[in-house]
Design a protein around this motif. Structure first.
Motif, PDB file in Angstrom:
ATOM      1  N   LYS A  23       0.820  -1.209   0.000  1.00  0.00           N
ATOM      2  CA  LYS A  23       0.000   0.000   0.000  1.00  0.00           C
ATOM      3  C   LYS A  23       0.854   1.259   0.000  1.00  0.00           C
ATOM      4  O   LYS A  23       1.954   1.276   0.571  1.00  0.00           O
ATOM      5  CB  LYS A  23      -0.884   0.022   1.250  1.00  0.00           C
ATOM      6  CG  LYS A  23      -2.060  -0.915   1.193  1.00  0.00           C
ATOM      7  CD  LYS A  23      -2.756  -0.898   2.530  1.00  0.00           C
ATOM      8  CE  LYS A  23      -3.992  -1.757   2.552  1.00  0.00           C
ATOM      9  NZ  LYS A  23      -4.461  -1.943   3.943  1.00  0.00           N
ATOM     10  N   GLY A  24       0.312   2.306  -0.568  1.00  0.00           N
ATOM     11  CA  GLY A  24       0.995   3.601  -0.550  1.00  0.00           C
ATOM     12  C   GLY A  24       0.395   4.486  -1.623  1.00  0.00           C
ATOM     13  O   GLY A  24      -0.640   4.195  -2.198  1.00  0.00           O
ATOM     14  N   SER A  60      -0.035   2.552  -4.704  1.00  0.00           N
ATOM     15  CA  SER A  60       0.153   1.157  -4.279  1.00  0.00           C
ATOM     16  C   SER A  60       0.786   0.355  -5.421  1.00  0.00           C
ATOM     17  O   SER A  60       0.557   0.635  -6.593  1.00  0.00           O
ATOM     18  CB  SER A  60      -1.192   0.523  -3.906  1.00  0.00           C
ATOM     19  OG  SER A  60      -1.704   1.133  -2.738  1.00  0.00           O
ATOM     20  N   MET A  97      -6.914   9.598   0.758  1.00  0.00           N
ATOM     21  CA  MET A  97      -7.187   8.229   1.223  1.00  0.00           C
ATOM     22  C   MET A  97      -6.362   7.863   2.456  1.00  0.00           C
ATOM     23  O   MET A  97      -6.549   6.784   3.036  1.00  0.00           O
ATOM     24  CB  MET A  97      -6.920   7.235   0.096  1.00  0.00           C
ATOM     25  CG  MET A  97      -7.892   7.426  -1.073  1.00  0.00           C
ATOM     26  SD  MET A  97      -7.360   6.605  -2.570  1.00  0.00           S
ATOM     27  CE  MET A  97      -7.569   4.900  -2.100  1.00  0.00           C
ATOM     28  N   GLY A 143      -9.519   3.667   8.066  1.00  0.00           N
ATOM     29  CA  GLY A 143     -10.555   2.799   7.517  1.00  0.00           C
ATOM     30  C   GLY A 143     -10.496   2.622   6.014  1.00  0.00           C
ATOM     31  O   GLY A 143     -11.166   1.736   5.469  1.00  0.00           O
ATOM     32  N   SER A 144      -9.690   3.443   5.317  1.00  0.00           N
ATOM     33  CA  SER A 144      -9.713   3.290   3.852  1.00  0.00           C
ATOM     34  C   SER A 144      -9.102   1.954   3.438  1.00  0.00           C
ATOM     35  O   SER A 144      -9.532   1.351   2.452  1.00  0.00           O
ATOM     36  CB  SER A 144      -9.067   4.475   3.133  1.00  0.00           C
ATOM     37  OG  SER A 144      -7.733   4.591   3.470  1.00  0.00           O
ATOM     38  N   GLY A 145      -8.136   1.441   4.200  1.00  0.00           N
ATOM     39  CA  GLY A 145      -7.587   0.118   3.892  1.00  0.00           C
ATOM     40  C   GLY A 145      -8.598  -0.994   4.170  1.00  0.00           C
ATOM     41  O   GLY A 145      -8.607  -2.025   3.491  1.00  0.00           O
ATOM     42  N   ASP A 146      -9.446  -0.784   5.165  1.00  0.00           N
ATOM     43  CA  ASP A 146     -10.476  -1.796   5.474  1.00  0.00           C
ATOM     44  C   ASP A 146     -11.444  -1.944   4.295  1.00  0.00           C
ATOM     45  O   ASP A 146     -11.889  -3.052   3.974  1.00  0.00           O
ATOM     46  CB  ASP A 146     -11.247  -1.399   6.741  1.00  0.00           C
ATOM     47  CG  ASP A 146     -10.320  -1.180   7.923  1.00  0.00           C
ATOM     48  OD1 ASP A 146      -9.275  -1.861   7.986  1.00  0.00           O
ATOM     49  OD2 ASP A 146     -10.620  -0.322   8.768  1.00  0.00           O
TER      50      ASP A 146
HETATM   51  N1  ADP Z   1      -0.980   9.281  -0.301  1.00  0.00           N
HETATM   52  C1  ADP Z   1      -1.764   8.292  -0.738  1.00  0.00           C
HETATM   53  N2  ADP Z   1      -2.051   8.170  -2.060  1.00  0.00           N
HETATM   54  C2  ADP Z   1      -2.846   7.170  -2.496  1.00  0.00           C
HETATM   55  N3  ADP Z   1      -3.382   6.236  -1.697  1.00  0.00           N
HETATM   56  C3  ADP Z   1      -3.123   6.299  -0.386  1.00  0.00           C
HETATM   57  C4  ADP Z   1      -2.307   7.324   0.171  1.00  0.00           C
HETATM   58  N4  ADP Z   1      -2.240   7.136   1.510  1.00  0.00           N
HETATM   59  C5  ADP Z   1      -2.973   6.038   1.790  1.00  0.00           C
HETATM   60  N5  ADP Z   1      -3.507   5.540   0.647  1.00  0.00           N
HETATM   61  C6  ADP Z   1      -4.314   4.324   0.537  1.00  0.00           C
HETATM   62  O1  ADP Z   1      -5.228   4.253   1.610  1.00  0.00           O
HETATM   63  C7  ADP Z   1      -5.251   2.930   2.154  1.00  0.00           C
HETATM   64  C8  ADP Z   1      -4.781   2.975   3.612  1.00  0.00           C
HETATM   65  O2  ADP Z   1      -4.781   1.680   4.124  1.00  0.00           O
HETATM   66  P1  ADP Z   1      -4.434   1.395   5.648  1.00  0.00           P
HETATM   67  O3  ADP Z   1      -3.187   2.105   6.037  1.00  0.00           O
HETATM   68  O4  ADP Z   1      -4.501  -0.068   5.839  1.00  0.00           O
HETATM   69  O5  ADP Z   1      -5.670   2.111   6.376  1.00  0.00           O
HETATM   70  P2  ADP Z   1      -6.648   1.623   7.552  1.00  0.00           P
HETATM   71  O6  ADP Z   1      -5.968   0.498   8.260  1.00  0.00           O
HETATM   72  O7  ADP Z   1      -6.807   2.831   8.417  1.00  0.00           O
HETATM   73  O8  ADP Z   1      -7.925   1.192   6.937  1.00  0.00           O
HETATM   74  C9  ADP Z   1      -4.359   2.086   1.249  1.00  0.00           C
HETATM   75  O9  ADP Z   1      -5.109   1.473   0.241  1.00  0.00           O
HETATM   76  C10 ADP Z   1      -3.408   3.123   0.665  1.00  0.00           C
HETATM   77  O10 ADP Z   1      -2.876   2.749  -0.582  1.00  0.00           O
END
Ligand code: ADP
Ligand code: NAX
Ligand code: MG
Length: 289
Positions: free
Chosen positions: A196-197, A200, A218, A222-225
């Motif tokens: 992720k990142g 990603s 994002m 919760g966006s990863g959930d």
């Molecule tokens: N700067 C960013 N650009 C694009 N996507 C992002 C960025 N930061 C976070 N994300 C996306 O948001 C999501 C975050 O997931 P996660 O860290 O597991 O969040 P959580 O555990 O709070 O649900 C991932 O899919 C990641 O790729």
């Protein structure tokens, strides 16, 4: 659409029924983190799964069930802190094969009950599975990366850099080394990994694919959930681990872009991202392509 999707979205025949679109299970949550598994489960509903069940610690049931009337909930034994109890696996084990895919981990903690669930689901190598969040932390606790390889072709891992660091011992700040370590782990255990990142990167033993959707809005709890639910749903609809991971990440990012356009990057939450999934998926309907 912002770019072309990396794989075809499952189409619906006129005479299809809910059994054609996968029965999926989302397993996780705990007292204080009921929202995480609710987000994942509702995301699976909006990605097209025919039937979505959430297996959650008993005291979280009413909370999770009340988020969406279409969700089925399975109460599982919990401990005094509202986490899965050590006996939880006895409820869950017989139902493993009743599902086309399992998503496991959001909000589940790494208590002994979760450790037992994760190790059991890990052994079900014929089952399509997504491991996210605390299920990855459980794998880190058993030093999974050093264990003998098994054929996990149907397993997708979705670590953020912190979780990947626990799994591989590579610093979360070193993006290039993290991607390399993820690919080595993918080759060892025959899994697909979403690193992720922003953006990603999806890797398996030999391939790397970089996503073209998504934005820093994002970066919100919760966006990863939501992503866990989207990929679990696609696995349940028959996509391979590689296609489900890439298409899931692409759809998730596209929904994030729509949420940012409507609410602003700072103003959006994972709830708004979730609400945009239907608009992204509507564009896959053959009439509107
Ligand atoms: N700067 C960013 N650009 C694009 N996507 C992002 C960025 N930061 C976070 N994300 C996306 O948001 C999501 C975050 O997931 P996660 O860290 O597991 O969040 P959580 O555990 O709070 O649900 C991932 O899919 C990641 O790729
Ligand atoms: N509404 C809810 O109930 C929510 C529950 N959640 C659950 O909360 C539990 C803990 O998960 P968290 O992810 O918050 O905690 P973690 O401790 O796994 O991750 C946070 C740490 O990881 C590192 N990290 C994360 N993303 C990084 C990045 N992009 N770059 C560098 N380092 C990064 C940082 O060191 C950060 O302090 C999980 O069970 C998770 O599922 C979260 O999903 C958020 C929402
Ligand atoms: Mg997460």
């Amino acid at each position: 659409m912002s770019s072309l999707p990396p794989a075809a979205f499952p189409q619906r025949e006129h005479d299809s029924h809910k059994g054609n679109f996968g029965r999926v299970m989302l397993c996780g949550g705990s007292r204080g983190m009921a929202g995480s598994i609710a987000l994942a489960s509702i995301a699976a509903l909006h990605t097209g799964s025919g039937l979505v069940s959430a297996a959650i610690p008993d005291r979280c049931l009413e909370t999770v069930a009340s988020f969406h009337p279409c969700l089925m909930t399975i109460p599982v034994a919990d401990d005094a802190q509202g986490r899965f109890s050590v006996d939880a696996i006895t409820t869950l084990a017989p139902s493993l094969d009743r599902f086309d895919a399992w998503g496991c981990g959001p909000g589940m903690t790494t208590g002994e009950g979760s450790m037992r669930i994760v190790q059991h689901v890990l052994q079900a190598t014929k089952l399509a599975r997504v491991f996210d969040a605390d299920s990855l932390n459980c794998l880190a606790k058993i030093n999974w990366g050093q264990q003998p390889p098994l054929n996990h072709h149907h397993l997708v891992l979705t670590p953020h850099p912190g979780e990947l660091s626990r799994l591989t011992h590579v610093d979360a700040k070193n993006r290039d080394l993290q991607i390399e370590a993820a690919q080595n782990l993918a080759a060892h255990h025959h899994v697909t990994i979403v690193v992720k990142g922003g953006p990603s990167v999806v890797v398996d033993a030999t391939r790397r694919w970089t996503n073209s959707t998504g934005n820093p809005g994002m970066a919100t709890a919760g966006s990863g959930d939501v992503l866990t639910g989207v990929i679990t749903s696609l696995l349940g609809q028959g996509l391979s681990a590689w296609d489900a991971a890439r298409l899931g990440v692409w759809i998730h990012g596209a929904a994030g872009d729509k949420a940012a356009a409507r609410h602003g990057q700072a103003g959006m939450t994972a709830w708004e991202l979730l609400a945009e999934l239907p608009q992204v998926i509507a564009a896959f309907d053959s009439e509107s392509m």
